[in-house]
Design a protein around this motif. Structure first.
Motif, short mmCIF file in Angstrom:
data_model
loop_
_atom_site.label_atom_id
_atom_site.label_comp_id
_atom_site.label_asym_id
_atom_site.label_seq_id
_atom_site.Cartn_x
_atom_site.Cartn_y
_atom_site.Cartn_z
N VAL A 162 -6.13 2.51 6.77
CA VAL A 162 -7.19 1.55 7.09
C VAL A 162 -7.14 0.26 5.92
O VAL A 162 -7.51 -0.58 6.37
CB VAL A 162 -8.37 2.21 7.06
N MET A 163 -6.63 0.63 4.83
CA MET A 163 -6.39 -0.20 3.90
C MET A 163 -5.51 -1.38 4.22
O MET A 163 -5.78 -2.42 4.16
CB MET A 163 -5.89 0.38 2.58
N THR B 20 -6.78 -3.52 6.96
CA THR B 20 -8.06 -4.36 6.26
C THR B 20 -7.58 -5.47 5.56
O THR B 20 -8.00 -6.80 5.40
CB THR B 20 -8.90 -3.47 5.57
N VAL C 98 0.77 -1.18 0.09
CA VAL C 98 -0.12 -0.03 0.05
C VAL C 98 0.84 1.06 -0.06
O VAL C 98 1.63 1.61 1.03
CB VAL C 98 -1.13 0.04 1.21
N ASN D 61 -1.95 4.28 -3.64
CA ASN D 61 -2.94 5.10 -2.71
C ASN D 61 -2.34 6.44 -2.53
O ASN D 61 -2.91 7.67 -2.47
CB ASN D 61 -3.09 4.61 -1.59
N ALA E 10 -11.68 0.99 2.32
CA ALA E 10 -10.96 -0.25 2.35
C ALA E 10 -11.51 -1.58 1.96
O ALA E 10 -10.89 -2.55 1.57
CB ALA E 10 -10.10 -0.25 4.05
N ASN E 11 -12.88 -1.65 2.42
CA ASN E 11 -13.50 -2.98 2.19
C ASN E 11 -13.57 -3.06 0.66
O ASN E 11 -13.45 -4.40 0.21
CB ASN E 11 -14.91 -2.82 2.69
N ASP F 174 -13.71 5.46 5.81
CA ASP F 174 -12.46 4.98 5.56
C ASP F 174 -12.46 3.46 5.40
O ASP F 174 -12.03 2.85 4.50
CB ASP F 174 -11.33 5.41 6.29
N GLN F 175 -13.46 2.92 6.08
CA GLN F 175 -13.71 1.58 6.29
C GLN F 175 -14.21 1.03 4.88
O GLN F 175 -14.05 -0.04 4.35
CB GLN F 175 -14.37 1.00 7.34
#
Length: 253
Positions: free
Chosen positions: A22-23, A26, A12, A92, A223-224, A219-220
């Protein structure tokens, strides 16, 4: 079904940023080992590394200038030596700047967006695609933006960089798809992150009015979507630009 990334290695870029961290968490939670790229915030990178290794996943931190090909290639060597060949690349990182009108925006701001959006994508492909081609598997995931469809006042440098990135990713998807490598983009809306939670700025009624779901995403949520595209469940999706913005922008057919 589950988003199982066990045995995969993910990189990342900009992993210490509001969305990047968060990525990284996750992808690790889904089973991946993670290379945490940073440019200046070594303390946050080390903190994130400790957090991920505490869960039982491997993690390495690596400093690199994503606008410089030699630096990206050195990053590849460091990550490969520490973890192995990268299976998932999440682009990112982006250079931050102050937005203003086309007439007032500095030419350097346009150059910074070209370098950090377009050339980062090119350098990452040159560095990491060969090993993916050899393995006949891999994922490139670029973080774009809803702004690429909005074209609002003061967005010109950012939009031009991200639209250029879009072109690279769509062509790359066609060029390396035969090797079973997918190339996709996630386009966040105006996303709630840790800085909003700390400042109590999660709500913005003016923005929320234009969103079909009448709220800002988190942010989640971003990331999901990245984790899904990284997984086998998304093995037949490539060349896509996927807005994660509650319907604030909707690509047409």
């Amino acid at each position: 079904m589950a988003l199982n990334l066990t045995g995969r290695i993910a990189l990342v870029t900009g992993a210490t940023g509001e969305l990047g961290r968060v990525m990284a968490r996750t992808l690790a939670a889904c089973g991946a080992d993670v290379a945490i790229h940073y440019n200046s915030n070594e303390a946050k990178a080390s903190e994130l590394q400790a957090e991920i290794t505490a869960t039982g996943r491997r993690a390495v931190i690596v400093k690199a200038d994503i606008t410089n090909q030699a630096s990206v290639l050195a990053m590849k060597d460091t990550v490969t030596s520490a973890l192995g060949d990268v299976d998932i690349v999440v682009a990112n990182a982006v250079i931050q700047y102050d937005w203003t009108s086309v007439l007032e925006q500095s030419p350097e701001d346009y150059r910074s967006q070209f370098e950090s959006c377009v050339m980062q994508s090119v350098y990452l492909a040159k560095a990491f695609a060969p090993a993916m081609i050899e393995k006949k598997a891999g994922r490139f995931i670029g973080i774009n933006t809803e702004c690429s469809m909005q074209n609002f006042e003061s967005q010109s440098a950012y939009v031009s960089g991200k639209r250029g990135m879009d072109g690279v990713y769509r062509v790359l998807a066609k060029e390396i798809g035969k090797h079973q490598i997918t190339v996709n983009q996630v386009a966040p809306g105006w996303t709630i992150s840790d800085i909003d939670r700390a400042n109590g700025t999660e709500r913005n009624e003016g923005y929320e009015k234009s969103v079909a779901l009448k709220r800002r995403g988190t942010d989640q949520d971003i990331a999901n979507t990245v984790a899904f595209l990284a997984s086998d469940l998304a093995g037949f999706i490539t060349g896509a630009y996927i807005p994660v913005c509650g319907g604030n922008v909707m690509p047409s057919i």
